[in-house]
Design an enzyme around this catalytic site. Structure first.
Site, PDB file in Angstrom:
ATOM      1  N   THR A  83       0.818  -1.213   0.000  1.00 34.23           N
ATOM      2  CA  THR A  83       0.000   0.000   0.000  1.00 34.23           C
ATOM      3  C   THR A  83       0.858   1.272   0.000  1.00 34.23           C
ATOM      4  OG1 THR A  83      -1.619  -1.230   1.263  1.00 34.23           O
ATOM      5  CG2 THR A  83      -1.870   1.161   1.265  1.00 34.23           C
ATOM      6  N   GLY A 122       2.620  -2.953   8.172  1.00 31.06           N
ATOM      7  CA  GLY A 122       2.911  -3.265   9.571  1.00 31.06           C
ATOM      8  C   GLY A 122       4.331  -3.794   9.704  1.00 31.06           C
ATOM      9  N   GLU A 369      -6.150  -5.952   4.213  1.00 29.05           N
ATOM     10  CA  GLU A 369      -6.314  -7.086   3.284  1.00 29.05           C
ATOM     11  C   GLU A 369      -7.477  -6.854   2.329  1.00 29.05           C
ATOM     12  OE1 GLU A 369      -4.405  -9.225   2.301  1.00 29.05           O
ATOM     13  OE2 GLU A 369      -2.985  -8.975   3.924  1.00 29.05           O
TER      14      GLU A 369
END
Ligand SMILES: CCCCCCCC(=O)SCCNC(=O)CCNC(=O)[C@H](O)C(C)(C)COP(=O)(O)OP(=O)(O)OC[C@H]1O[C@@H](n2cnc3c(N)ncnc32)[C@H](O)[C@@H]1OP(=O)(O)O
Ligand SMILES: Cc1cc2nc3c(=O)[nH]c(=O)nc-3n(C[C@H](O)[C@H](O)[C@H](O)COP(=O)(O)OP(=O)(O)OC[C@H]3O[C@@H](n4cnc5c(N)ncnc54)[C@H](O)[C@@H]3O)c2cc1C
Length: 609
Positions: A83, A122, A369
């Site tokens: 992303t 993350g 997701e």
């Protein structure tokens, strides 16, 4: 804890967990459970669930031999950086470039705009030494679209970012603790070079001369890591829903309001039909999601084995199922956790109920997701394709097999005559099949009225999402019914699960009555028979409700909720928790002398005057 303390504590826990995994040692499944019971988002999630699978799925044999031993021993720590600030859902719209330089045999990674900065991954912000980076591959001036690359980010000696890399944490997220234990990060490349052999080349290659060699396998395999994680998210939805329901059910049995007769004991709130009507469908959902999660795991294993044998036939179905069920179960679970908070009344709003934290940590599952609406639109595309092929001789298979009976399902009338008929699996299934098919066919008919299919699709987005949800609900109901048909151990357990299965199905009919009536899948009389049956099922579940949540086998420590305590000793413990609050360290609070006292004194002075 402050953010820094929380983050450091998560590092401590993660490393301790890793030590235990090696020392005991634990199997892969056991170590997954250990990380689950750590119960805090952290870099391990991304390393094990995305970085390692991305290399396994997209790396060549040599790449796997080189990188996996390092990753498996955690000598490198990786994340999944797809992303960007400007694009998350639209993966094909990513802007980071990886330009091949034949002179040096390297790729030059670059972030040409601010919006091309990686944003959200993350583990990226503070921990990862490496990442799988998704970037547009450019050779000889030609853009070949998005591909994956293994990139070292930080110096292995002092952890500083390598020259050409700017990296950091994106800041505080929703909730106080919650997801803030994770270092979601940003990353920018300034003409950062990596060797050619760090492009993940199982699916397509760039040769030493700079020639791009596309693979003969579907390019969508690049999205394989997302399919794998979406599958696990469905089982996790069941766990989170079960946790919230466990708290709300136990507390609803403890809490009493009204109904005292002649000074006697008041009514347990769980006995109110309104409470049951909100709570028991969530209890049923927790079980339903668990069973559909088990089935999805099987489907995923099956498609993985087929892909290894170069059989790509079931890939679209696996994508549609993982995307649709991830979307449907996470949306229902987030809403369910919030409903459980309200089911606990005022005390549910206390942090020590465990529900605010659970909600804050869970709710991003609706976005990560894949945004839940975007994912349902993938299901809708799959359904439209399937409908358009009906009558072409190609029989729909798997979860769309019911569409092969389109002629019957478009015309049939439900044969429900009495409330008990709603406990007939074939009748319930046919009702859900008719509704799903009719909604899909109606969308397809409306689409066909547009000259431009894409324009039509845009216009009908809202209807398409509803058709997709109807299809996903059918899958969940049908997998629950299949589960009941199999062997279930334990005396009486099957009956309890049957009750929950029909509560799940009939509650959906009640909730989406507009769909069922407008598609003529049932009549209004049949709808009221369903409601009647639902009330009767609630009565049957009531005596076993607490046992059905005890069966989840969550410890008090794991639940982290005063309201959901196993022993039901809620009130004294609420006091204990309140007294632990730092505000109660002193009877007179800080700030009294500064603000409150002068205010009161001033008032007294003027009163005396
Ligand atoms: C570990 C636990 C914590 C988790 C932390 C969270 C980590 C993350 O969030 S990682 C980032 C996740 N990001 C996302 O999920 C992004 C969501 N977006 C996407 O997945 C895609 O871009 C998507 C599907 C919306 C659109 O794909 P795109 O290729 O642009 O367009 P589209 O034209 O719709 O699809 C092309 C074809 O590929 C197929 N396809 C799309 N995705 C997949 C897939 N995953 N698998 C197989 N096929 C796929 C489509 O069905 C379509 O097939 P066909 O041509 O036969 O109709
Ligand atoms: C906690 C968390 C952890 C994350 N971890 C990672 C990670 O480890 N690695 C990583 O790469 N990414 C990660 N992400 C990013 C995540 O995958 C994206 O945020 C997600 O894919 C959604 O994309 P977006 O943010 O671009 O949303 P957008 O697409 O901008 O969505 C905004 C709104 O637009 C709507 N919308 C968008 N497109 C369409 C369309 N075609 N039709 C109709 N409506 C549309 C959506 O429904 C939504 O309402 C994480 C995100 C979060 C919140």
């Amino acid at each position: 804890m402050t953010r820094k303390e929380l983050f450091k504590n998560t590092l401590r826990k993660s490393v301790h967990a890793w030590k235990l995994i090696n020392e005991l040692p634990l199997s892969d499944d056991e170590s997954l459970m250990l990380r689950h019971f750590m119960d805090q988002p952290g870099f391990l999630d991304l390393h094990w669930r995305m970085f390692v699978p991305a290399i396994k799925g997209q790396g060549t044999e040599e790449q796997k031999q080189k990188w996996l031993p390092l990753a498996n021993k955690m000598q490198i720590i990786g994340c999944y950086a797809q992303t960007e600030l400007g694009h998350g859902s639209n993966v094909q719209g990513l802007e980071t470039t990886a330009t091949f330089d034949p002179q040096t045999d390297q790729f030059i990674l670059h972030s040409p705009t601010q919006t091309s900065s990686k944003w959200w991954p993350g583990g990226l912000g503070k921990v990862s030494t490496h990442a799988v980076i998704y970037a547009r591959l450019i050779t000889d001036g030609k853009d070949h679209g998005v591909h994956g690359f293994i990139v070292q980010l930080r110096n292995m000696d002092d952890h500083s970012p390598l020259p050409g890399i700017t990296i950091g944490d994106i800041g505080v997220k929703f909730g106080n603790g919650a997801y803030n234990s994770m270092d979601n990060g940003f990353l920018m490349f300034d003409k950062f070079c990596i060797p050619r052999d760090q492009m993940l080349m199982r699916l397509s290659k760039v040769t030493r001369e700079g020639k791009y060699v596309p693979s003969d396998v579907p390019r969508q395999l690049m999205y394989g890591t997302m399919v794998s994680v979406r599958q696990t998210i469905v089982s996790n939805a069941s766990i989170a829903m079960a946790r919230a329901v466990c708290i709300a059910t136990r507390y609803s049995a403890v809490r009493r309001q009204f109904g005292s007769q002649n000074g006697g004991i008041e009514t347990q709130v769980i006995d109110y039909k309104t409470q049951q009507n909100r709570l028991f469908p969530l209890l049923a959902s927790a079980y339903a999601f668990r069973f559909v999660g088990e089935w999805l795991k099987w489907l995923y294993t099956d498609v993985t084995q087929r892909l290894e044998a170069s059989d790509f036939a079931t890939l679209p179905e696996a994508h549609a199922c993982t995307a649709g069920l991830k979307s449907m179960t996470t949306s229902a679970t987030s809403d369910g956790i919030e409903e459980c908070r309200k089911l606990c009344g005022g005390h549910g709003y206390l942090w020590c109920s465990g529900l605010p934290e659970l909600f804050a940590v869970y709710v991003p599952a609706c976005t990560y997701e894949g945004d839940n609406v975007v994912l349902q639109l993938q299901v809708a595309r799959f359904l439209m394709k399937t409908v358009s092929q009906l009558g072409s001789g190609k029989a729909p298979a798997g979860t769309t097999a019911y569409m092969g009976r389109a002629k019957h399902l478009l015309q049939c009338r439900s044969s429900i005559r009495k409330a008990e008929d709603w406990l007939n699996p074939a009748m319930v299934l046919e009702t859900f099949e008719a509704r799903a098919l009719r909604m899909a066919v109606s969308c397809a008919n409306n689409l066909s009225k547009f000259e431009n299919q894409e324009q039509g699709f845009s216009e009908l987005l809202a209807d398409l999402v509803e058709a997709a949800i109807a299809h996903c609900q059918l899958i969940v109901v049908s997998k629950f019914i299949v589960k009941l048909e199999g062997e279930i151990k334990g005396k009486g357990v099957k009956n309890q699960l049957k009750n929950l299965c029909y509560i799940y199905a009939l509650h959906l009919i009640h909730k989406h009555l507009g769909d069922f009536l407008s598609t003529n899948s049932i009549t209004s009389e049949q709808a009221s028979l369903a409601n009647h049956q639902l009330r009767s099922l609630y009565t049957q579940v009531r005596p076993n409700a607490v046992a059905l949540v005890d069966a989840f086998d969550y410890t008090d420590h794991y639940l982290g909720s005063v309201l959901g305590r196993y022993d039901g000793n809620v009130y004294p413990k609420l006091f204990e928790e309140a007294l632990k609050d730092p505000l109660n360290d002193t009877v007179v609070p800080d700030g009294y002398h500064e603000y409150i006292r002068p205010l009161i004194k001033q008032h007294l002075r003027s009163a005396r005057l």
